[in-house]
Design an enzyme around this catalytic site. Structure first.
Site, PDB file in Angstrom:
ATOM      1  N   GLU A 233       0.886  -1.176   0.000  1.00 23.15           N
ATOM      2  CA  GLU A 233       0.000   0.000   0.000  1.00 23.15           C
ATOM      3  C   GLU A 233       0.917   1.217   0.000  1.00 23.15           C
ATOM      4  O   GLU A 233       1.503   1.547   1.028  1.00 23.15           O
ATOM      5  CB  GLU A 233      -0.885   0.009   1.254  1.00 23.15           C
ATOM      6  CG  GLU A 233      -1.865  -1.144   1.341  1.00 23.15           C
ATOM      7  CD  GLU A 233      -3.040  -0.993   0.382  1.00 23.15           C
ATOM      8  OE1 GLU A 233      -3.193   0.083  -0.232  1.00 23.15           O
ATOM      9  OE2 GLU A 233      -3.799  -1.969   0.259  1.00 23.15           O
ATOM     10  N   CYS A 267      -2.547   9.106   2.519  1.00 23.14           N
ATOM     11  CA  CYS A 267      -2.232   8.637   1.165  1.00 23.14           C
ATOM     12  C   CYS A 267      -3.410   8.898   0.237  1.00 23.14           C
ATOM     13  O   CYS A 267      -3.249   9.026  -0.970  1.00 23.14           O
ATOM     14  CB  CYS A 267      -1.913   7.154   1.191  1.00 23.14           C
ATOM     15  SG  CYS A 267      -3.217   6.212   1.986  1.00 23.14           S
TER      16      CYS A 267
END
Ligand code: NAD
Length: 460
Positions: A233, A267
């Site tokens: 990720e 993010c």
């Protein structure tokens, strides 16, 4: 290597505690302990594993306030964001307590009719989990919960800026009944040699990493040596698209969430705002008013609506990115400066007149800075939206559902927020494409990431 790691409060710059700095030998011992505990955890009934996760959920919710304070103290986000993170993080325990008893398989006759095909799933093995500082609770539980549900034991290596939350979560799991050796935490500064040695131990079968694309790429190369199963990720650089037919108030609300959740250090943070010319003035005025109304301060102060960045280095990075954009013609509508109180703060900033090719749009800013780009040609805007290396999430605002879905199909990202500034949900597959990663966390996919498929061809 220092014996202890000093944990700093980003609001004051001063120390709030020390934790042991794990040596390479300590980290390898943690891997051994996790490996020793694996056989018995794998054999533990799924229902028993589920009950422990469920209990961890309950303890975490009961202790939400003290955990939230720990997060704010070591990471800086405002207390309301920290409380929301604890609730979100706890939901991974609840969701995967429910998934633990839904590990399915398959049983069929082979097309030839000659035999049977029996498919089952087994835990992949000892998992190394490495997490970033920006969501110190949720990034840990998003990995620990599916790993434990699947029957894997884990070694968690949190970011050394925010180790206290990770240690508190491990303590919750132990109190919830996780047996000795199933959940292990090592805090290591520098992290590089420790992670490399663990990956090379021959005992790690899964690497689940959340962090920057640069480090993710480095770890993929290290994991390749022993063909370790990887989930990645990584960074994002989300476009936020407002079409001419959008509900502008809804778009502004979505923009505040997509940009400012976690003070911009997410993010999933909207990084590039593409606003149609015909609604540019209305969107810009309303959004800038909301951004300018934020109060920068210590996250523990109830009047604060924007906390500091995590470190001096991050503050300097954001400062440099904004000044460079301004030197190339961007105009500051609000904010635009670093603060001294809180120590590592940066004002909520809106930049307009940003060229579609400006460098500030090329990489995630990871701070409270919104760059607005206007567009009139939809096709050209879509080309720009997709013309970056990352592909984690994008946001689209339009009242036309068909247009929204067509746009969602064309966007090169793993997730899309459609008339919504928030996509994170423990029940949904979270993850990116391109340089934003490999694999998904959350939902049923999150469980599959910690399972191997076993197939038996049989006759009986
Ligand atoms: P980072 O890559 O610097 O660190 C992440 C983790 O890797 C930490 O545990 C760190 O200690 C470790 N690490 C750092 N250097 C290492 C090395 N050389 N070898 C082994 N391990 C190393 O990232 P960060 O600054 O902590 O976090 C911010 C980044 O994380 C941003 O890019 C953000 O977009 C990304 N992020 C992604 C997601 C997602 O789900 N896609 C979620 C949160 C954050």
């Amino acid at each position: 290597m220092a014996q202890y790691i000093d944990v700093l409060n980003p609001a004051t710059g001063s120390s709030i505690g020390k934790v042991d700095n794990a040596s390479v030998a300590d980290c390898l011992r943690a891997v051994d302990v996790a490996a020793d505990a694996f056989a018995s955890w794998k054999a533990t009934a799924p229902r028993a594993r589920a009950e422990i996760l469920r209990k961890a959920f309950e303890i975490m919710i009961a202790e939400q306030e003290s955990l939230a304070r720990t997060i704010t103290l070591e990471m800086g986000k405002v207390l309301s964001d920290a409380r929301a993170e604890v609730a979100y993080a706890a939901e991974f325990f609840r969701w995967f307590s429910e998934e633990a008893v839904r590990i399915d398989g398959d049983y069929r006759r082979a097309p030839s009719g000659a035999n049977w095909l029996l498919v089952s799933r087994q835990p992949v093995g000892v998992a190394l989990l490495a997490t970033p500082w920006n969501f110190p609770a949720a990034m840990a539980t998003r990995k620990i919960a599916p790993a434990l549900a699947a029957g894997c034991t884990v070694v968690l290596k949190p970011a050394h800026d925010t180790p206290l939350t990770a240690l508190a979560i491990a303590d919750i799991l132990h109190r919830a009944g996780a047996p000795e050796g199933v959940v292990n935490v090592v805090v290591a500064d520098p992290p590089g040699p420790a992670v490399e040695a663990m990956l090379d131990s021959g005992k790690i079968r899964k690497l689940s990493f959340t962090g920057s694309t640069r480090v993710g790429s480095l770890l993929l190369a290290q994991a390749a040596k022993r063909i370790i199963n990887c989930s990645m990720e990584l960074g994002g650089n989300a476009p936020f698209i407002v079409f001419d037919d959008a509900d502008i108030d809804l778009a502004v609300e979505g923009a505040m969430l997509a940009k400012m959740r976690n003070g911009g250090a997410a993010c999933t943070a909207a990084n590039r705002f593409y606003i149609h010319n015909s609604v540019l003035t209305e969107f810009t005025d309303k959004f800038t008013a909301r951004m300018a109304a934020l109060t920068l301060g210590d996250g523990l102060d109830p009047s604060t609506t924007l906390g500091p960045l995590v470190s001096r280095a991050q503050q300097e990075r954001v400062t440099a990115a904004v000044s460079a954009a301004v030197s190339r013609g961007a105009k500051v509508l609000c904010g635009g400066a670093a603060s001294t109180t809180p120590a590592f703060g940066y004002e909520a900033t809106v930049l307009t007149n940003v060229s579609p090719t400006d460098e500030i749009l090329q990489d995630e800013i990871f701070g409270p800075v919104a760059s607005l780009v206007s567009f009139s040609d939809d096709a050209e805007m879509m080309r720009q939206a997709n013309d970056v290396e990352h592909g984690l999430v994008s946001y689209v605002f339009t009242r036309d559902a068909a247009r929204g879905m067509r746009t969602a199909e064309l966007l090169e990202t793993g997730m899309v927020g459609f008339n919504r500034g928030l996509v994170s949900d423990p029940a949904a597959p979270f993850g990116g494409v391109k340089a934003s990663g490999i694999g998904r966390e959350g939902g049923h996919d999150g469980l599959l990431a910690f399972l191997e498929t076993k197939y038996v061809a049989g006759n009986w």
